[in-house]
Structure formats: C-alpha cells, structure tokens
Scaffold this motif. Structure first.
Motif, short mmCIF file in Angstrom:
data_model
loop_
_atom_site.label_atom_id
_atom_site.label_comp_id
_atom_site.label_asym_id
_atom_site.label_seq_id
_atom_site.Cartn_x
_atom_site.Cartn_y
_atom_site.Cartn_z
N ASN A 197 0.98 -1.39 -0.09
CA ASN A 197 -0.04 0.30 -0.13
C ASN A 197 0.83 1.22 0.16
OD1 ASN A 197 -2.61 1.41 0.22
ND2 ASN A 197 -2.12 1.89 2.33
N ILE A 198 1.87 1.15 0.80
CA ILE A 198 2.79 2.19 0.83
C ILE A 198 3.56 2.60 -0.62
CG2 ILE A 198 4.95 3.17 1.78
CD1 ILE A 198 4.40 2.05 4.27
N TYR A 199 3.75 1.46 -1.17
CA TYR A 199 4.54 1.63 -2.64
C TYR A 199 3.50 1.91 -3.51
CZ TYR A 199 6.43 0.05 -7.00
OH TYR A 199 6.92 -0.12 -8.26
N ASP A 200 2.17 1.58 -3.33
CA ASP A 200 1.09 1.99 -4.35
C ASP A 200 0.99 3.48 -4.31
OD1 ASP A 200 1.06 -0.53 -5.35
OD2 ASP A 200 -0.67 -1.22 -4.06
N LYS A 201 0.98 3.93 -2.91
CA LYS A 201 0.46 5.49 -3.01
C LYS A 201 1.96 6.36 -3.31
CE LYS A 201 -2.41 5.48 1.07
NZ LYS A 201 -2.55 5.62 2.57
N SER A 202 3.00 5.90 -3.14
CA SER A 202 4.22 6.55 -3.67
C SER A 202 5.46 5.47 -4.23
CB SER A 202 4.79 7.16 -2.42
OG SER A 202 5.90 7.91 -2.64
N PRO A 203 5.19 5.26 -5.38
CA PRO A 203 6.18 4.16 -5.96
C PRO A 203 7.74 4.66 -6.11
CG PRO A 203 4.74 5.19 -7.71
CD PRO A 203 4.40 5.64 -6.56
N THR A 204 8.45 4.95 -5.04
CA THR A 204 9.60 5.28 -5.23
C THR A 204 10.66 4.35 -5.03
OG1 THR A 204 9.89 5.76 -2.79
CG2 THR A 204 9.02 7.50 -4.00
N VAL A 205 12.20 4.60 -5.25
CA VAL A 205 13.03 3.45 -5.15
C VAL A 205 12.92 2.81 -3.80
CG1 VAL A 205 15.34 3.09 -5.27
CG2 VAL A 205 14.28 4.18 -7.13
N GLU A 206 12.99 3.88 -2.75
CA GLU A 206 13.01 3.22 -1.44
C GLU A 206 11.82 2.45 -0.91
OE1 GLU A 206 15.52 3.48 0.95
OE2 GLU A 206 16.55 4.49 -0.80
N ASN A 207 10.86 3.04 -1.27
CA ASN A 207 9.45 2.09 -0.97
C ASN A 207 9.53 0.82 -1.76
OD1 ASN A 207 8.39 3.82 0.63
ND2 ASN A 207 7.36 5.05 -0.86
N ALA A 208 10.02 0.98 -3.28
CA ALA A 208 10.25 -0.41 -3.83
C ALA A 208 11.17 -1.37 -3.09
CB ALA A 208 10.82 -0.30 -4.94
N ARG A 209 12.48 -0.87 -2.61
CA ARG A 209 13.24 -1.73 -1.71
C ARG A 209 12.67 -2.19 -0.63
NH1 ARG A 209 17.27 1.85 -1.83
NH2 ARG A 209 18.61 0.68 -3.25
N TYR A 210 11.74 -1.62 0.22
CA TYR A 210 11.21 -2.18 1.25
C TYR A 210 10.40 -3.36 0.89
CZ TYR A 210 12.64 2.32 3.41
OH TYR A 210 13.32 3.44 3.52
N LEU A 211 9.60 -3.09 0.03
CA LEU A 211 8.55 -4.07 -0.40
C LEU A 211 9.40 -5.33 -1.02
CD1 LEU A 211 5.74 -5.04 -0.91
CD2 LEU A 211 5.72 -4.08 -2.93
N ILE A 212 10.57 -5.00 -1.73
CA ILE A 212 11.34 -6.15 -2.25
C ILE A 212 11.96 -7.00 -1.15
CG2 ILE A 212 13.47 -6.65 -3.48
CD1 ILE A 212 12.88 -4.42 -5.41
N TRP A 213 12.34 -6.26 -0.05
CA TRP A 213 12.80 -7.05 1.23
C TRP A 213 11.83 -8.13 1.71
CZ3 TRP A 213 15.24 -2.40 4.18
CH2 TRP A 213 16.54 -1.93 3.64
#
Length: 423
Positions: free
Chosen positions: A219-235
């Motif tokens: 949800n955080i990534y969908d709201k703001s698809p930044t590199v950092e938010n992508a990194r957290y979701l990938i982890w």
C-alpha cells in the motif's frame, strides 16, 4: 532584512563607542536584545552580563542565563539561573527551571530533572514538556507514567520517535499485539521514514507477521512508487521467497541496478550479483562496486582455480587503490565497508599462499578500523600460522572466545590447525 539588522547593530555599536567613557543602560539593553533576536546569543549573553554587573538588576542575570542556554553553554546558564532563583526566592520561574532541567539531564541526574519537570508541567502542560518528561519516565522504567504522557504527545503529533517509545513500552510489558496494531495503524495512515520502515520490517519479521507487512508496504509503495519504497517491499517479498514478484518490482526501475543487486544477493545468486555490481561500477566508477563484483564472483565459484583467484585479487587490489584516491580527495576516513574489503583481500592472499606477508598487512589495516572483529583476528592468526610463526598465531587466536570457536566450523578448523602447530 539581514542588511537592515547589520546596519542597526553597527549604529548601536557606533553610538556606544562614541560614549565609551559612560555607561548607557538603555543602549546596552537595546544592543543585547537585538543580538538575541538575531541569534547572536554570545553577544547577547555578554551584553546582559555587563548590564547585570553594572546595575545589579537580577532580571539581567536571567536574560544572560537564557542567552547562554541558547548557545549551549549550560554551565554558565545554570550558574546564572541559580543566582536568579536564590536572589528572587522564585523557584517556580519557568525559564530558569527549564535551564536547570537541561543541566540535570546533561549531568545524568534524571531524578532531579524529573522532579523539576513535574513542577514545570503544573504551570505549562505543553507538548514539549510531555515529551521530555515522558521520555525521562521511560528511562527510569516508570512505564505507566511514561505511557500516559507519550501517548498524549503521539496522538497530537504522530511523531515517529514517540511511536518508537510507545512500542518499546508495549513490547517490554509483553503486549506485542497492541504494539503491532499501533504500528500498523501508523504505517497505513502516515507511512514511514527510512529508519522507521527498516525498524518496522524487523518487528514484523520478529513477530512472524510478514503477510500483513507485505500488504502494508504494498500500500505504501502503491501510494508512492519510489525506489526506497520499492526496496522495502522487495525485502519483504524476498524474505517470503516470492522472488518473481520482487523481481517484477525491481525491473520497473531499470536505471536503479541496486534493487536487482540486493535481490540477487538475497537469493544467493552470486553470479548475477557479481555481474550487476560490475555494471554499477562501470556506470558510477564507485570502487565499492568493483570490490563487491570480485567478492560475489568468488562466492559464485564452486571450485575456484588459482588463475580465477588471482583475477579476483587483482580486482580487489584495484578497488582498494581507487578507494584510497577517493578518500584523499574527499578527506574521509576508512570505514567498516573498507575493513571488510581489506580483510577479504588479505585472507585470500594468505589462504591461497599468494603473498602471505602482504595479506597480513591488509588484515592489520582491517583490524585498525575494527579491532573487535573476530573474523579479522582469525585472519591475522591464520596468516602467522601460514608463515610458520606458531607462537604468534596461538597468542592472537587465544583472544577469540571459546564459545565463538565452537559455534563456527571455520574458526574451529583453524583452531585445531593452530593448536597442533609445532614450529
């Protein structure tokens, strides 16, 4: 505005200089007040001290104390605050009491700071007072008192630091479910800074709740698809071995190779990780990635041949050389990442009998950066063992705790070899 302030100050100073042989209370007061308003607290302190010394008006001592506190001179500030309180018999003065609280906290006298802050809170029940007093209660393990204040502060500010303190209280009191619910609510509503995001993932993992973590960070990534938010979701996805989903996200950022690099490392796909690190090095010329390319290449080899090892050593030596030049240009010190590279290179030179003495020199640099590292101590002892200096090897290896030796197969293997060394 700055130009006007400077002109005004210059005029005041000029007027005082013209009357250097006479004391003008009004002039000094105007100059000191102006300095305080401009943030020149040193000049304000000196001006108010002069006013106090010349007039014996105790209110000037208080203003000097406030100025000293604002410039971080708590020693002077607390002395003047006490002079003010002892002279006026006013121990309820907010400004001087706040100075004394800061002083007690700096001295580590938390009980005195708490006692004084409790009195301050009766006069000023403000958010900063609640936060500081709640934090002090927490440091003294007075969890119920701390919770009341910090919860009130958090509910009005949604401050991440206050959230962290509340979570500490919940987890300390074995109320993990409520703490986790609060964390989820905060993340869903306000997102997280880098520090809180990483801490949150650790908490989710520790409490075995990665499914909810995935939903929240998706949800955080969908709201703001930044590199950092992508990194957290990938982890999170990688921790659940959902590598295909993780890779799909990483490939949405083709210009940021770090995401794929981290994903390959998590999967232990070191051949791909080495290639990715090499591409980053070519793009950025950052020596760190040349070092990582070499290390991941080594990790990818099942039965490395000496010619492969020598190529890896050459890459690491080039990486370290380029890093030295980088350090000289930016005037930085070697860090823990550098220590890791120095030890890795040194150990390879030692273990593969390429240049043992040179390897020992590299390991010594790593130990200068991080003298507490057991891995680096082991490398050094192994180097002296390889040189046939058994007594030196045994002496160095003896500094490694027995439980560590028993827990790690490689350490235990080295221990057996070194102990049997008779040269």
């Amino acid at each position: 505005m700055l130009k006007k302030n400077l002109v005004r100050s210059s005029c005041l100073i000029f007027c005082i200089c013209l009357n250097a042989n006479t004391f003008s209370e009004d002039s000094y007061l105007m100059l000191s007040s102006d300095a305080f308003n401009r943030g020149d607290f040193a000049a304000a302190k000196d001006g108010y001290l002069t006013l106090y010394e010349r007039t014996k008006n105790i209110s000037y001592a208080k203003e000097a104390a406030i100025s000293a506190a604002n410039m971080g001179d708590l020693e002077t500030a607390s002395k003047l605050a006490l002079i003010y309180q002892n002279t006026t018999k006013n121990t309820n003065d907010l400004s001087t009491n706040k100075i004394l609280v800061d002083t007690y906290m700096k001295m580590g006298d938390i009980k005195k700071a708490i006692s004084l802050l409790e009195n301050i809170k009766k006069q000023e029940d403000s958010l900063p007072v609640k936060n500081v007093l709640g934090t002090l209660y927490l440091s003294e393990k007075e969890f119920d008192k701390a919770f009341l204040l910090l919860d009130s502060y958090y509910n009005q500010t949604h401050d991440e630091e206050a959230l962290g303190k509340l979570l500490m209280i919940y987890f300390t009191k074995n109320n993990s479910n409520t703490g986790l619910s609060l964390l989820k609510s905060h993340l869903q509503e306000y997102g997280c800074s880098d520090q809180l995001c990483q801490k949150s993932i650790d908490i989710f993992a520790r409490l075995n709740d990665m499914n909810d973590a995935q939903k929240i960070f998706q949800n955080i990534y969908d709201k703001s698809p930044t590199v950092e938010n992508a990194r957290y979701l990938i982890w999170i996805l990688a921790s659940q071995k959902k590598y295909k989903q993780a890779q799909d996200i990483a490939q949405k950022f083709p210009l940021n190779r770090h995401l794929l690099l981290e994903l390959y490392v998590v999967q232990k796909n070191f051949a791909a990780a080495s290639k990715q690190a090499g591409l980053i090095y070519q793009e950025r010329q950052n020596p760190k990635y040349l070092g990582l390319e070499a290390i991941y290449l080594f990790e990818s080899l099942q039965h490395p041949q000496i010619n492969q090892i020598k190529r890896i050593v050459k890459k690491l030596e080039t990486s370290i050389k380029e890093r030295k030049e980088e350090i000289r240009s930016i005037k930085e010190n070697l860090n823990s990442q550098d220590a890791f590279f120095y030890n890795f290179l040194g150990y390879m030179l030692i273990d593969y009998d390429i240049d043992i003495k040179k390897g020992i020199d590299y390991v010594k640099v790593a130990l200068e950066i991080d003298p507490s590292s057991i891995s680096y101590v082991d490398s050094l002892a192994w180097g002296y063992y390889k040189l046939g200096k058994c007594a030196e090897a045994k002496k160095i290896f003896a500094t490694i705790p027995d439980d560590q030796i028993r827990a790690e197969p490689e350490l235990n293997s080295h221990f057996q070899s070194i102990q049997s060394c008779q040269k």
